[in-house]
Design a protein around this motif. Structure first.
Motif, PDB file in Angstrom:
ATOM      1  N   ALA A 180       0.879  -1.135   0.529  1.00 41.93           N
ATOM      2  CA  ALA A 180       0.258  -0.112  -0.081  1.00 41.93           C
ATOM      3  C   ALA A 180       0.775   0.798  -0.194  1.00 41.93           C
ATOM      4  O   ALA A 180       1.826   1.202   1.253  1.00 41.93           O
ATOM      5  CB  ALA A 180      -1.042  -0.113   1.393  1.00 41.93           C
ATOM      6  N   TRP A 181       0.048   1.759  -0.515  1.00 42.56           N
ATOM      7  CA  TRP A 181       0.920   3.503  -0.540  1.00 42.56           C
ATOM      8  C   TRP A 181       0.857   3.781   0.261  1.00 42.56           C
ATOM      9  O   TRP A 181      -0.240   4.251   1.562  1.00 42.56           O
ATOM     10  CB  TRP A 181       0.826   4.411  -1.948  1.00 42.56           C
ATOM     11  CG  TRP A 181       0.947   3.920  -3.057  1.00 42.56           C
ATOM     12  CD1 TRP A 181       0.290   2.884  -3.818  1.00 42.56           C
ATOM     13  CD2 TRP A 181       2.011   3.547  -4.014  1.00 42.56           C
ATOM     14  NE1 TRP A 181       0.776   2.356  -5.328  1.00 42.56           N
ATOM     15  CE2 TRP A 181       1.945   2.592  -5.219  1.00 42.56           C
ATOM     16  CE3 TRP A 181       3.376   4.150  -3.797  1.00 42.56           C
ATOM     17  CZ2 TRP A 181       3.050   2.720  -6.213  1.00 42.56           C
ATOM     18  CZ3 TRP A 181       4.772   3.524  -4.123  1.00 42.56           C
ATOM     19  CH2 TRP A 181       3.851   3.377  -5.625  1.00 42.56           C
ATOM     20  N   PRO A 182       1.597   4.991   0.615  1.00 39.89           N
ATOM     21  CA  PRO A 182       1.957   5.925   2.130  1.00 39.89           C
ATOM     22  C   PRO A 182       0.383   6.800   2.685  1.00 39.89           C
ATOM     23  O   PRO A 182       0.121   7.385   2.981  1.00 39.89           O
ATOM     24  CB  PRO A 182       2.915   6.732   2.498  1.00 39.89           C
ATOM     25  CG  PRO A 182       3.890   6.050   0.815  1.00 39.89           C
ATOM     26  CD  PRO A 182       3.345   4.784  -0.080  1.00 39.89           C
ATOM     27  N   GLU A 183      -0.086   7.057   0.954  1.00 37.26           N
ATOM     28  CA  GLU A 183      -0.266   8.223   1.159  1.00 37.26           C
ATOM     29  C   GLU A 183      -2.066   7.394   1.296  1.00 37.26           C
ATOM     30  O   GLU A 183      -3.259   8.146   1.663  1.00 37.26           O
ATOM     31  CB  GLU A 183      -0.701   8.902  -0.371  1.00 37.26           C
ATOM     32  CG  GLU A 183       0.542   9.868  -0.656  1.00 37.26           C
ATOM     33  CD  GLU A 183       1.751   8.498  -1.383  1.00 37.26           C
ATOM     34  OE1 GLU A 183       2.221   9.651  -1.808  1.00 37.26           O
ATOM     35  OE2 GLU A 183       1.359   8.041  -1.795  1.00 37.26           O
ATOM     36  N   THR A 184      -1.854   6.423   0.237  1.00 26.29           N
ATOM     37  CA  THR A 184      -3.475   5.536   0.833  1.00 26.29           C
ATOM     38  C   THR A 184      -4.405   5.525   2.286  1.00 26.29           C
ATOM     39  O   THR A 184      -4.723   5.107   2.158  1.00 26.29           O
ATOM     40  CB  THR A 184      -3.029   4.129  -0.118  1.00 26.29           C
ATOM     41  OG1 THR A 184      -3.501   4.381  -1.281  1.00 26.29           O
ATOM     42  CG2 THR A 184      -3.855   3.278   0.321  1.00 26.29           C
ATOM     43  N   MET A 185      -2.454   5.081   2.924  1.00 23.16           N
ATOM     44  CA  MET A 185      -2.496   4.950   4.241  1.00 23.16           C
ATOM     45  C   MET A 185      -3.341   5.997   5.412  1.00 23.16           C
ATOM     46  O   MET A 185      -4.214   6.108   5.792  1.00 23.16           O
ATOM     47  CB  MET A 185      -1.510   4.230   4.892  1.00 23.16           C
ATOM     48  CG  MET A 185      -1.374   2.863   4.247  1.00 23.16           C
ATOM     49  SD  MET A 185       0.766   2.782   5.453  1.00 23.16           S
ATOM     50  CE  MET A 185       0.989   0.926   4.019  1.00 23.16           C
ATOM     51  N   SER A 186      -2.316   7.212   4.566  1.00 22.01           N
ATOM     52  CA  SER A 186      -2.657   8.592   5.546  1.00 22.01           C
ATOM     53  C   SER A 186      -4.158   9.184   5.340  1.00 22.01           C
ATOM     54  O   SER A 186      -4.778   9.464   5.786  1.00 22.01           O
ATOM     55  CB  SER A 186      -1.730   9.853   5.582  1.00 22.01           C
ATOM     56  OG  SER A 186      -1.176   9.529   4.808  1.00 22.01           O
ATOM     57  N   GLY A 187      -4.430   8.936   3.819  1.00 25.15           N
ATOM     58  CA  GLY A 187      -5.528   9.869   3.179  1.00 25.15           C
ATOM     59  C   GLY A 187      -6.909   9.758   3.114  1.00 25.15           C
ATOM     60  O   GLY A 187      -7.827  10.327   4.168  1.00 25.15           O
TER      61      GLY A 187
END
Length: 312
Positions: free
Chosen positions: A207-214
């Motif tokens: 999973a991409w970091p933006e996917t996790m945080s966003g």
């Protein structure tokens, strides 16, 4: 089976897999969990194909920022964006006819957003499965740890996002210590099959970091309880594990109360990943929805189905 790419309104590539014939009397659309991808449903895809063959059209897709879909900027990782993407998938691969829709976790939240973003789809929905999901107040979830759960809840997604930014994927694959602990402690109930735990760990690592945080930020703001009545009298099942720490049984009960006629099913000892943990249960509930929808579709004359009759 065919795979496709569609382009979202904000120009992101969305991966879609379609099984079954174009003129099937019913389309089944499966929407997956946060930080997962379409293989979240791989047991149910196998079971549905074995039972129905190509008599249904079966669609799975990777959410933006997940799987084979394009990486998305953090501010585009929201539930309304996903709902618009879902509408795009339907427009391209199931433009007419009745729909059975199922959503796991954020995939279910996407469905509760349909009345806002794609109300034109509501008359076509003749079956609904909401699996380990919520219509709001996720900011109250304590992960089963009343003293420090809220703090831990807020930090874990950003810990994972930071690991994804500073460590290579190959390094995290070799040493998935944090990811494995999170999956085993917070995502699964009992028993835990190693292959299923490993599958979810692998999804987290990819999973991409933006996917996790966003998406985490947006889920904390998620409030669609007011939309639930739009699904009144649609055959609906709400499923949850008794040990689901992310979207606990109380959230499932709120969903079931909000949709007239919905059934609530609680799986003893299961966690947040019912499609993997309780394959037979989830598949059987989908069978019931699909069988009912197919019976009603068969009773309708050729052309556009009578929605009122379909929901009767």
């Amino acid at each position: 089976m065919t795979t496709h790419t569609v382009i979202s309104a904000d120009r992101l590539r969305i991966h879609v897999t379609v099984r079954g014939r174009e003129n099937a009397p019913l389309t089944v659309l499966l929407s997956h969990c946060w930080t997962a991808e379409e293989s979240d449903w791989h047991y149910q895809v196998h079971d549905l194909l074995e039972r129905y063959g190509h008599d249904i059209r079966l669609i799975t897709w990777d959410h933006r920022g997940h799987g084979r879909s394009e990486r998305a900027p953090e501010d585009a990782c929201t539930i309304p964006h996903l709902t618009r993407d879902l509408g795009l998938v339907v427009d391209n691969f199931a433009p007419a006819g009745p729909l059975v829709v199922a959503g796991h976790s954020v995939g279910g939240m996407v469905i509760t957003c349909i009345p806002e973003e794609r109300p034109d789809l509501l008359p076509r929905i003749v079956g609904l499965a909401l699996v380990n999901t919520s219509c709001g107040e996720l900011y109250k979830v304590t992960l089963g740890l009343p003293e420090m759960g809220a703090i831990l809840r807020d930090r874990l997604p950003f810990l994972l996002a930071t690991r994804a930014r500073v460590l290579s994927r190959s390094r995290r694959e070799r040493f998935p210590v944090v990811e494995r602990q999170i999956v085993r402690r917070f995502l699964f109930g009992r028993p835990q099959r190693p292959r299923d735990v490993g599958h979810v760990v692998d999804q987290l690592i990819h999973a991409w970091p933006e996917t996790m945080s966003g998406f985490f930020k947006d889920m904390m703001r998620h409030d669609r309880v007011g939309n639930l009545s739009a699904f009144d009298d649609v055959p609906t099942v709400v499923l949850v594990g008794s040990r689901d720490l992310l979207t606990p049984p109380a959230h499932a009960a709120t969903l079931a109360r909000g949709i007239r006629g919905a059934r609530l099913v609680i799986a003893p000892d299961a966690g947040h990943y019912l499609p993997l943990e309780r394959r037979a249960l989830v598949s059987e509930e989908l069978y019931q929805l699909i069988d009912g929808a197919l019976r009603r579709a068969t009773d309708q004359p050729a052309g556009r189905p009578d929605v009122h009759a379909a929901r009767a």
